[in-house]
Design a protein around this motif. Structure first.
Motif, PDB file in Angstrom:
ATOM      1  N   LEU A 194      -5.947  -6.140  -3.587  1.00 13.76           N
ATOM      2  CA  LEU A 194      -5.336  -4.918  -2.955  1.00 13.76           C
ATOM      3  C   LEU A 194      -5.097  -3.773  -3.792  1.00 13.76           C
ATOM      4  O   LEU A 194      -5.113  -2.798  -3.881  1.00 13.76           O
ATOM      5  N   SER A 236     -14.477   6.141   1.431  1.00 19.46           N
ATOM      6  CA  SER A 236     -13.525   4.964   1.328  1.00 19.46           C
ATOM      7  C   SER A 236     -12.996   4.846   2.687  1.00 19.46           C
ATOM      8  O   SER A 236     -12.718   5.399   3.463  1.00 19.46           O
ATOM      9  N   PRO A 237     -12.713   3.407   2.992  1.00 22.14           N
ATOM     10  CA  PRO A 237     -12.183   3.031   4.174  1.00 22.14           C
ATOM     11  C   PRO A 237     -10.949   3.551   4.403  1.00 22.14           C
ATOM     12  O   PRO A 237     -10.137   3.832   3.137  1.00 22.14           O
ATOM     13  N   ARG A 293      -8.574   3.793  -6.158  1.00 20.78           N
ATOM     14  CA  ARG A 293      -8.911   4.374  -5.102  1.00 20.78           C
ATOM     15  C   ARG A 293      -9.009   6.023  -5.463  1.00 20.78           C
ATOM     16  O   ARG A 293      -9.911   6.669  -5.070  1.00 20.78           O
ATOM     17  N   ILE A 324      -6.901   3.147   4.588  1.00 18.54           N
ATOM     18  CA  ILE A 324      -6.180   2.302   4.170  1.00 18.54           C
ATOM     19  C   ILE A 324      -5.628   1.053   4.817  1.00 18.54           C
ATOM     20  O   ILE A 324      -5.328  -0.019   4.831  1.00 18.54           O
ATOM     21  N   HIS A 353      -7.751  -2.288  -5.713  1.00 12.64           N
ATOM     22  CA  HIS A 353      -8.253  -1.142  -4.754  1.00 12.64           C
ATOM     23  C   HIS A 353      -7.600   0.121  -4.834  1.00 12.64           C
ATOM     24  O   HIS A 353      -7.928   1.170  -5.007  1.00 12.64           O
ATOM     25  N   GLU A 372      -7.557   0.001   7.123  1.00 14.05           N
ATOM     26  CA  GLU A 372      -8.911  -1.093   6.869  1.00 14.05           C
ATOM     27  C   GLU A 372      -8.665  -1.865   5.947  1.00 14.05           C
ATOM     28  O   GLU A 372      -9.176  -2.959   5.884  1.00 14.05           O
ATOM     29  N   VAL A 373      -8.415  -1.245   4.782  1.00 16.28           N
ATOM     30  CA  VAL A 373      -8.408  -1.926   3.611  1.00 16.28           C
ATOM     31  C   VAL A 373      -7.263  -3.346   3.484  1.00 16.28           C
ATOM     32  O   VAL A 373      -7.768  -4.142   3.178  1.00 16.28           O
ATOM     33  N   CYS A 374      -6.175  -2.767   4.205  1.00 14.41           N
ATOM     34  CA  CYS A 374      -5.266  -3.887   4.244  1.00 14.41           C
ATOM     35  C   CYS A 374      -5.470  -4.874   5.167  1.00 14.41           C
ATOM     36  O   CYS A 374      -5.462  -6.252   4.957  1.00 14.41           O
ATOM     37  N   ALA A 394       0.801  -1.260  -0.027  1.00 10.65           N
ATOM     38  CA  ALA A 394       0.019  -0.015  -0.204  1.00 10.65           C
ATOM     39  C   ALA A 394       0.705   1.214  -0.193  1.00 10.65           C
ATOM     40  O   ALA A 394       0.467   2.254  -0.758  1.00 10.65           O
ATOM     41  N   THR A 399      -8.660  -6.014   5.791  1.00 11.57           N
ATOM     42  CA  THR A 399      -9.857  -6.633   5.144  1.00 11.57           C
ATOM     43  C   THR A 399      -8.934  -7.598   4.242  1.00 11.57           C
ATOM     44  O   THR A 399      -9.653  -8.808   4.147  1.00 11.57           O
ATOM     45  N   PHE A 400      -8.451  -7.249   3.326  1.00 13.42           N
ATOM     46  CA  PHE A 400      -7.860  -8.149   2.288  1.00 13.42           C
ATOM     47  C   PHE A 400      -6.982  -9.143   3.003  1.00 13.42           C
ATOM     48  O   PHE A 400      -7.111 -10.430   2.373  1.00 13.42           O
TER      49      PHE A 400
END
Length: 276
Positions: free
Chosen positions: A231, A249-250, A238, A252, A234, A254-256, A161, A258-259
């Motif tokens: 990832l 958008s959640p 993004r 970063i 996204h 949260e994104v990491c 990310a 989640t995936f």
């Protein structure tokens, strides 16, 4: 101690120092940015002869220039400036804009110095990729021989990310080119450099995780794609989705998370009885 071991480098002649200073004044650059080839020509000798007199590098010459009371200059080394200039070009105009001539102009150096530093455009592109991709940092994480699968996955996601979001946006530009024109001949040297290295690092680690019974026995290529693709997709989209009204958008982080959780649920195996 032998004579060869105790012999100190011969002092740099004043003529070589003056040659470097003349060229710096003529080119309006710092002394430290004058190529050795140009200094050799100014002094009327070959580059190999100059290197022999300097003991193989320019450190002795730089010290002699400083001893003469001259500042070498505050510019970064050519290699550093070229990588930064090349990255800016790729980010703003794509891989097609990366020519040695344009990089030399932006980095305020000669094309010859770029050949000396990188061997050519392919070497420069590899250096840019190493600097702005997560590959070096990921290799460092895996070199510690991690045994905690979840922690390692989350760390890799964080590094991915950070690399994709980093300015200049080199990774999105390179990924866009690979997706749009995978057969482009100008991309093949980078492909031949990146993918074997990826499999030697991440692929080897995933294979070891399979052998240890921690993840499902799937082809390493599919595991790498399953780990990275959601990832990356996204992160690439993004900047566009953030401009869509009423589409929050959640973060970063949260994104990491989640995936990473999704990948672990898909491939992680239960620990054996009695295991941690």
């Amino acid at each position: 101690m032998s004579n060869s071991e105790s012999r100190s480098p011969a002092p740099v002649s004043p003529e070589l120092v003056q040659a470097a200073l003349r060229l710096a004044r003529a080119r309006n650059v710092a002394v430290g940015d004058v190529p050795l080839q140009a200094i050799a020509q100014e002094a009327g000798i070959s580059r190999s002869t100059l290197l022999r007199r300097l003991g193989g590098g320019r450190r002795e010459l730089d010290e002699a220039v400083r001893a003469a009371g001259v500042d070498l200059g505050g510019q970064k080394p050519v290699r550093e400036r070229a990588v930064e200039a090349g990255a800016a070009l790729i980010s703003s105009s794509g891989l097609a804009s990366l020519s040695l001539e344009r990089v030399a102009s932006a980095a305020h150096c000669s094309v010859h110095s770029l050949y000396a530093a990188f061997g050519g455009r392919d070497g420069l592109l590899q250096a840019i990729f190493e600097r702005y991709s997560p590959i070096v940092d990921v290799e460092a994480v895996l070199a510690k021989q991690p045994t905690d699968l979840e922690t390692t996955i989350r760390k890799i996601y964080s590094l991915m990310a950070a690399a994709v979001q980093r300015e200049p946006r080199v990774m999105p530009a390179i990924l866009a080119e690979l997706l749009a024109r995978p057969q482009d001949e100008s991309l093949q040297p980078l492909i031949r450099y990146v993918f074997p290295r990826l499999f030697a690092g991440v692929g080897k680690w995933l294979t070891a995780e399979i052998a240890a019974g921690r993840i499902r026995d799937l082809p390493p290529l599919l595991l790498i794609q399953q780990m990275s693709s959601p990832l990356l997709m996204h992160l690439l989209l993004r900047p566009a989705t953030e401009r869509v009204p009423d589409m929050p958008s959640p973060s970063i982080e949260e994104v990491c998370d989640t995936f990473a959780d999704a990948f672990l649920r898909a491939v992680a195996l239960p620990a054996p009885d009695g295991g941690e």
